[in-house]
Design a protein around this motif. Structure first.
Motif, mmCIF file in Angstrom:
data_model
loop_
_atom_site.group_PDB
_atom_site.id
_atom_site.type_symbol
_atom_site.label_atom_id
_atom_site.label_comp_id
_atom_site.label_asym_id
_atom_site.label_seq_id
_atom_site.Cartn_x
_atom_site.Cartn_y
_atom_site.Cartn_z
ATOM 1 N N PHE A 241 66.486 127.315 8.498
ATOM 2 C CA PHE A 241 65.775 126.183 9.072
ATOM 3 C C PHE A 241 65.123 126.525 10.409
ATOM 4 O O PHE A 241 64.029 126.052 10.704
ATOM 5 N N ALA A 242 65.798 127.311 11.223
ATOM 6 C CA ALA A 242 65.264 127.663 12.546
ATOM 7 C C ALA A 242 65.828 129.004 12.969
ATOM 8 O O ALA A 242 66.966 129.358 12.626
ATOM 9 N N TYR A 243 65.023 129.748 13.717
ATOM 10 C CA TYR A 243 65.455 131.049 14.240
ATOM 11 C C TYR A 243 64.548 131.370 15.415
ATOM 12 O O TYR A 243 63.335 131.397 15.299
ATOM 13 N N TYR A 244 65.174 131.578 16.586
ATOM 14 C CA TYR A 244 64.341 131.736 17.781
ATOM 15 C C TYR A 244 65.135 132.354 18.923
ATOM 16 O O TYR A 244 66.363 132.271 18.982
ATOM 17 N N TYR A 245 64.403 133.014 19.827
ATOM 18 C CA TYR A 245 64.934 133.477 21.107
ATOM 19 C C TYR A 245 64.616 132.411 22.152
ATOM 20 O O TYR A 245 63.585 131.743 22.078
ATOM 21 N N LYS A 246 65.478 132.252 23.147
ATOM 22 C CA LYS A 246 65.226 131.272 24.192
ATOM 23 C C LYS A 246 65.924 131.679 25.484
ATOM 24 O O LYS A 246 67.108 132.019 25.491
ATOM 25 N N GLN A 247 65.173 131.640 26.579
ATOM 26 C CA GLN A 247 65.718 131.875 27.915
ATOM 27 C C GLN A 247 66.037 130.517 28.537
ATOM 28 O O GLN A 247 65.160 129.646 28.629
ATOM 29 N N TRP A 248 67.290 130.327 28.974
ATOM 30 C CA TRP A 248 67.714 129.049 29.545
ATOM 31 C C TRP A 248 68.113 129.242 31.008
ATOM 32 O O TRP A 248 68.694 130.250 31.365
ATOM 33 N N ASN A 249 67.833 128.213 31.829
ATOM 34 C CA ASN A 249 68.278 128.224 33.222
ATOM 35 C C ASN A 249 68.380 126.786 33.718
ATOM 36 O O ASN A 249 67.455 125.981 33.513
ATOM 37 N N ASN A 250 69.524 126.461 34.330
ATOM 38 C CA ASN A 250 69.727 125.131 34.913
ATOM 39 C C ASN A 250 69.364 124.048 33.895
ATOM 40 O O ASN A 250 68.472 123.229 34.116
ATOM 41 N N TYR A 251 70.111 124.031 32.791
ATOM 42 C CA TYR A 251 69.765 123.130 31.698
ATOM 43 C C TYR A 251 71.032 122.516 31.107
ATOM 44 O O TYR A 251 72.020 123.221 30.876
ATOM 45 N N THR A 252 71.005 121.217 30.871
ATOM 46 C CA THR A 252 72.090 120.533 30.180
ATOM 47 C C THR A 252 71.514 119.801 28.973
ATOM 48 O O THR A 252 70.689 118.903 29.120
ATOM 49 N N MET A 253 71.928 120.201 27.821
ATOM 50 C CA MET A 253 71.425 119.636 26.568
ATOM 51 C C MET A 253 72.212 118.378 26.213
ATOM 52 O O MET A 253 73.406 118.265 26.530
ATOM 53 N N SER A 254 71.568 117.444 25.569
ATOM 54 C CA SER A 254 72.276 116.269 25.053
ATOM 55 C C SER A 254 73.077 116.666 23.811
ATOM 56 O O SER A 254 72.724 117.605 23.101
ATOM 57 N N TYR A 255 74.153 115.922 23.579
ATOM 58 C CA TYR A 255 74.914 116.159 22.359
ATOM 59 C C TYR A 255 74.017 115.923 21.145
ATOM 60 O O TYR A 255 73.257 114.953 21.091
ATOM 61 N N HIS A 256 74.095 116.811 20.190
ATOM 62 C CA HIS A 256 73.314 116.671 18.968
ATOM 63 C C HIS A 256 74.039 117.389 17.844
ATOM 64 O O HIS A 256 74.995 118.132 18.055
ATOM 65 N N GLN A 257 73.598 117.163 16.628
ATOM 66 C CA GLN A 257 74.164 117.831 15.465
ATOM 67 C C GLN A 257 73.081 117.963 14.406
ATOM 68 O O GLN A 257 72.064 117.268 14.444
ATOM 69 N N HIS A 258 73.292 118.890 13.461
ATOM 70 C CA HIS A 258 72.309 119.073 12.398
ATOM 71 C C HIS A 258 73.014 119.531 11.132
ATOM 72 O O HIS A 258 74.123 120.084 11.177
ATOM 73 N N ASN A 259 72.384 119.291 10.009
ATOM 74 C CA ASN A 259 72.975 119.591 8.707
ATOM 75 C C ASN A 259 72.744 121.061 8.352
ATOM 76 O O ASN A 259 72.146 121.392 7.324
#
Length: 309
Positions: free
Chosen positions: A20-38
């Motif tokens: 479904f998804a495949y990716y590289y990602k650089q993160w800094n100073n980040y807070t993600m919301s709770y989530h879920q996926h099938n």
């Protein structure tokens, strides 16, 4: 069909991966919301550090602090979020996948599990999340898989399916090893020492070099290595070098005078003495015996073929 790894149908019928998804990602100073996926998700930390918070069905939260070379597997429909602190960036590789009816030339997940006990154990031991430490094996497979998906798309092809099979096998083996090592931690150091020896036998290495590579005192490493393998580090290295020398003498055209170099022994005279002690013959005698055996075998084949005509 659910994207969970833990479905009896995966073992009973024939299914292949669907991405479904495949990716590289650089993160800094980040807070993600709770989530879920099938879908099942693998989050691999390439550099830096981060926190992954996982919420169970009963509302309990589990926090995992990941560092470089670690990954977390999240089962389908498990609420989670990523937290990256300011000033400590992290780079991740994420892959999300589910399952579809079998297609391709690679074995289905069920058939693979029939052949590989550790994979069957993984698929029959449900978890919401699992953190693994990668000995730089899983990442190489993930990179190859994502590159192939970029070129072929989510339906992939034979190479995608083969790489996914390898990914499942490496994940299941690492899980099994990690579980075993948690019960017997000294075996982890022994395994790492053996890996170091197999990757560096062609160099002039000493016990202190092996101990430094696994971050242990050389005396302690010597003791636990002998306990677990029945050999000293020096004996194991000699055995490894002599087996490599036998392979090169028997299956290559490398000049005998150069074989010592290939197995990390600087002195040709010392190599000859070691080889004689290990095999009861000299390198020259060993190569000649292999050549005579090959000639004898081919002559028998020729005679048999002539009798069959």
């Amino acid at each position: 069909m659910s994207g969970s790894l833990f479905q009896q149908a995966l073992l009973d019928a024939d299914y292949s991966p669907h991405f479904f998804a495949y990716y590289y990602k650089q993160w800094n100073n980040y807070t993600m919301s709770y989530h879920q996926h099938n879908s099942t998700e693998i989050m691999y930390l390439i550099s830096g550090s981060c926190v992954v918070e996982v919420r169970s069905n009963v509302g309990h939260e589990q926090n995992y602090r990941l560092k470089r070379g670690e990954l977390i597997i999240l089962d389908a429909n498990v609420p989670h979020r990523l937290i990256v602190e300011e000033g400590i960036p992290c780079r991740m590789l994420n892959v999300e996948f589910g399952f579809t009816k079998y297609k391709g030339v690679a074995p289905s997940i069920g058939k693979l599990a029939q052949e590989e006990r550790m994979l069957a154990e993984l698929l029959q031991t449900p978890f919401t999340s699992l953190v693994l430490t990668d000995p730089e094996e899983i990442y190489h497979v993930l990179k190859g898989l994502v590159l192939e998906l970029d070129q072929r798309g989510t339906d992939g092809g034979s190479m995608v399916h083969l790489l996914f099979c390898e990914l499942l096998l490496r994940l299941s083996r690492q899980r099994s090893e990690q579980l075993h090592m948690s019960q017997q931690p000294t075996q982890l150091y022994v395994r790492r020492s053996i890996e170091f020896l197999h990757q560096n036998y062609d160099q002039n290495i000493q016990v202190k070099d092996i101990a430094a590579a696994v971050n242990l005192h050389s005396g302690y490493l010597h003791r636990i290595f002998k306990t677990h393998t029945g050999r000293t580090l020096t004996d194991y290295l000699t055995m490894l070098r002599m087996e490599k020398a036998k392979m090169l003498l028997g299956q290559s055209d490398i000049p005998i005078a150069e074989i010592a170099d290939y197995v990390g022994i600087n002195s040709r005279q010392y190599f000859h003495l070691l080889f004689k002690k290990y095999t009861d013959c000299t390198p020259v005698e060993y190569r000649h015996s292999i050549e005579r055996h090959s000639w004898s075998y081919s002559q028998q084949d020729i005679q048999k073929d002539s009798e069959d005509i």
